[in-house]
Design a protein around this motif. Structure first.
Motif, PDB file in Angstrom:
ATOM      1  N   GLY A 182       0.817  -1.208   0.000  1.00 22.47           N
ATOM      2  CA  GLY A 182       0.000   0.000   0.000  1.00 22.47           C
ATOM      3  C   GLY A 182       0.850   1.257   0.000  1.00 22.47           C
ATOM      4  N   PHE A 183       1.928   1.260   0.779  1.00 23.02           N
ATOM      5  CA  PHE A 183       2.824   2.413   0.823  1.00 23.02           C
ATOM      6  C   PHE A 183       3.497   2.631  -0.518  1.00 23.02           C
ATOM      7  N   VAL A 184       3.998   1.565  -1.131  1.00 24.66           N
ATOM      8  CA  VAL A 184       4.672   1.677  -2.428  1.00 24.66           C
ATOM      9  C   VAL A 184       3.702   2.213  -3.473  1.00 24.66           C
ATOM     10  N   GLY A 185       2.477   1.729  -3.467  1.00 27.37           N
ATOM     11  CA  GLY A 185       1.478   2.230  -4.407  1.00 27.37           C
ATOM     12  C   GLY A 185       1.177   3.700  -4.190  1.00 27.37           C
ATOM     13  N   PHE A 186       1.101   4.116  -2.927  1.00 28.97           N
ATOM     14  CA  PHE A 186       0.843   5.510  -2.600  1.00 28.97           C
ATOM     15  C   PHE A 186       1.988   6.405  -3.077  1.00 28.97           C
ATOM     16  N   VAL A 187       3.223   5.996  -2.835  1.00 29.57           N
ATOM     17  CA  VAL A 187       4.393   6.776  -3.239  1.00 29.57           C
ATOM     18  C   VAL A 187       4.475   6.853  -4.761  1.00 29.57           C
ATOM     19  N   ALA A 188       4.196   5.759  -5.439  1.00 31.26           N
ATOM     20  CA  ALA A 188       4.268   5.732  -6.898  1.00 31.26           C
ATOM     21  C   ALA A 188       3.245   6.687  -7.528  1.00 31.26           C
TER      22      ALA A 188
END
Length: 64
Positions: free
Chosen positions: A56-62
């Motif tokens: 979820g964090f990686v998707g948010f940052v991307a």
């Protein structure tokens, strides 16, 4: 569970060369992660809840 018993896979986003990827394997309790460039090295495991937060964090940052 030993590394040879796990079913490893890479993301479809990793491309055809696959040099800079991690592979994951699913178990009942955890997600196992290893370096695709050197599969002889030890893998590490994270709990399913922690993996979900990471993804979820990686998707948010991307997106950001």
């Amino acid at each position: 569970m030993s590394t040879t018993e796990l079913v490893w896979f890479k993301s479809s986003y990793s491309g055809s060369s696959g040099d800079d990827c991690v592979e994951i394997a699913l178990t009942e309790q955890a997600i196992c992660v290893r370096d695709s460039k050197d599969v002889t090295r030890p893998h590490f495991a994270v709990g399913r809840a922690e993996w979900s937060r990471f993804v979820g964090f990686v998707g948010f940052v991307a997106e950001g």
